[in-house]
Design an enzyme around this catalytic site. Structure first.
Site, PDB file in Angstrom:
ATOM      1  N   GLU A 193       0.809  -1.228   0.000  1.00 23.52           N
ATOM      2  CA  GLU A 193       0.000   0.000   0.000  1.00 23.52           C
ATOM      3  C   GLU A 193       0.844   1.281   0.000  1.00 23.52           C
ATOM      4  O   GLU A 193       0.736   2.109   0.914  1.00 23.52           O
ATOM      5  CB  GLU A 193      -0.964   0.005   1.200  1.00 23.52           C
ATOM      6  CG  GLU A 193      -1.890  -1.193   1.241  1.00 23.52           C
ATOM      7  CD  GLU A 193      -3.004  -1.090   2.290  1.00 23.52           C
ATOM      8  OE1 GLU A 193      -2.921  -0.215   3.178  1.00 23.52           O
ATOM      9  OE2 GLU A 193      -3.952  -1.876   2.213  1.00 23.52           O
TER      10      GLU A 193
ATOM     11  N   GLU B  69      -5.188  -8.829   0.459  1.00 23.85           N
ATOM     12  CA  GLU B  69      -5.876  -8.515   1.730  1.00 23.85           C
ATOM     13  C   GLU B  69      -7.339  -8.250   1.423  1.00 23.85           C
ATOM     14  O   GLU B  69      -7.676  -7.644   0.399  1.00 23.85           O
ATOM     15  CB  GLU B  69      -5.339  -7.242   2.403  1.00 23.85           C
ATOM     16  CG  GLU B  69      -3.985  -7.370   3.039  1.00 23.85           C
ATOM     17  CD  GLU B  69      -3.510  -6.050   3.670  1.00 23.85           C
ATOM     18  OE1 GLU B  69      -4.356  -5.236   4.121  1.00 23.85           O
ATOM     19  OE2 GLU B  69      -2.287  -5.843   3.680  1.00 23.85           O
TER      20      GLU B  69
END
Length: 463
Positions: free
Chosen positions: A167, A366
């Site tokens: 991220e 995720e």
């Protein structure tokens, strides 16, 4: 009869990170990261005052934890190597205690039939480098590449799935735009520079890995948050959504997969006179070193409308000058996290990678649901009955399955997370794990109902 059957050798498992699980111990040789420093500076910022040194004790308990992974159906597991553990100052000496720990952790995973996926940077800048500017400083890119090569050399004989960043938009948003990560600045010019350096660092690490010819794959993990316009028939809403998408998704997705930056974003950055400092060969490096594999984190959608609110220029230009968030009535919510639950978003992302990104090999790295106060759901056997998590995961998996049926090259699903872990300033407020961690009782582990359910799904390769 399985209604949702997944492809052969599908990756079932979960994801975590070094800083959120390992803890720190007397004599472990770890240097401070920005999180250790920030907690020292402002412990009150962290939920219940729980800092990163406590976490889930994986540094000491990984053998027990790997048995629990096995019991919850893992054939793969992602974590990260903490830069400040391996190279305490960010540059210089390698910490041999860290090498021994990671070697043992990796070997133990493999011995138990769980393939280790290893990420290099998970928001955990070594403090010694942050003091010199962190990702604002070009020297950090060089230091990161040395760190990456060190990891490939030490562990690349066994680890065959590598990721450069998790991220990478989050350090940009949290650290330099919206003040939820250290160093807590609001400065879009700096945000642009940080994002550029992260993209460059990723490309350089990919180049280094491919040169070393270790026979594995290297990619990046991006949190892709689809931007949906309030009204798909209103050109102003559609344009606003495209700009939000360029800022928060395509700023990393395009360079990682296509080697180029999105036009909309480049145009805005040039108009604002905020082009990052760069060297002559940087854009070529990014162009020539794209990912082998894309990890996709998906939690929630972004709802966007044309800019209607007043611009706030107290800190200079911001991405929000180009769009407003749309509060869509009637949306399904996770009330604990304040996030919308929109299962079809995962299908839309996977369709986008197929149609617009060359159907790159990808996996869901995720997806998960954080819930506060899970103790309310403990049954007589001491097991948390998290039926809401089973519903959340299965509803998303149905859409993953549909995308695969339509030809998307998606090869796995990892939930966030394996066991309840420390989540930055939220600490242990919302729990995400297949396995509960009882902090008040020596971090005792207990598999939740969802963990037992996930084992059945993995064993049957479907549900």
């Amino acid at each position: 009869m399985m209604e949702y059957q997944f492809p052969k050798d599908f990756w079932w498992g979960s994801a975590a990170s070094g800083p959120q699980t390992e803890g720190t111990y007397e004599g472990d040789g770890k240097g401070p990261s920005i999180w250790d420093h920030w907690y020292q500076e402002e412990p009150g910022k962290f939920f219940d005052g729980v800092g990163p040194s406590d976490t889930s004790q994986v540094y000491k308990r990984y053998r027990e934890d790997i048995q629990l992974m096995k019991a919850t159906g893992h054939n793969s597991f992602r974590t990260s190597i903490q830069w400040s553990r391996l190279i305490p100052e960010g540059t210089g000496e390698v910490n041999q205690s860290a090498v021994a720990f990671y070697n043992d952790y990796i070997d133990e995973l493999i011995a138990n039939g769980i393939e280790p996926f290893m990420n290099l940077y998970h928001f955990d800048m070594p403090m010694a480098l942050q003091e010199k500017g962190g990702w604002l400083n070009r020297e950090t890119v060089d230091a990161y590449v040395v760190f990456a090569k060190t990891c490939f050399t030490l562990f690349g004989d066994r680890v065959k799935k590598w990721f450069t960043h998790n991220e990478p938009i989050v350090p940009v948003e949290g650290g330099y735009l919206y003040q939820f990560h250290y160093p807590n600045e609001i400065n879009m010019k700096q945000a642009v520079q940080v994002g550029f350096h992260e993209n460059l660092a990723s490309a350089q690490a990919i180049a280094a890995y491919h040169q070393m010819d270790l026979g594995g794959e290297i990619g990046i993990i991006l949190n892709l948050t689809p931007s949906y316009p309030r009204d798909a028939n209103n050109p102003e809403d559609v344009k606003a959504a495209a700009i939000a998408d360029a800022f928060f998704n395509r700023s990393f997705l395009d360079p990682a997969v296509k080697g180029t930056f999105p036009e909309e974003l480049v145009t805005i950055i040039k108009e604002l006179d905020m082009c990052p400092d760069m060297q002559a060969e940087d854009l070529t490096t990014i162009k020539e070193n794209t990912v082998d594999l894309l990890g996709i984190n998906y939690y929630q959608p972004r709802r966007i409308k044309a800019k209607e609110s007043a611009m706030d220029h107290s800190h200079g230009p911001m991405p929000d000058d180009y769009f407003d968030t749309y509060d869509m009535p009637g949306k399904k919510m996770n009330p604990y996290r304040g996030w919308e639950i929109y299962e079809k978003g995962i299908y839309d992302i996977l369709t986008n990678t197929r149609e617009n990104y060359g159907n790159i090999k990808c996996y869901i790295s995720e997806n998960g649901m954080g819930v506060e106060g899970e103790g309310r759901f403990i049954n007589d056997q001491g097991v948390i009955e998290d039926d809401y998590r089973i519903a959340f995961v299965s509803d998303h998996l149905k859409y993953v399955h549909q995308a695969i049926q339509e030809g998307t090259n998606c090869v796995g699903y990892h939930m966030w997370t394996c066991m309840d872990n420390w989540s930055w300033t939220n600490a242990y407020k919302n729990r995400y794990g297949f396995i509960s961690v009882d902090l008040a009782n020596d971090a005792k582990r207990t598999i939740k109902k969802s963990g037992h359910w996930f084992k059945e799904v993995a064993d049957q390769n479907g549900f």
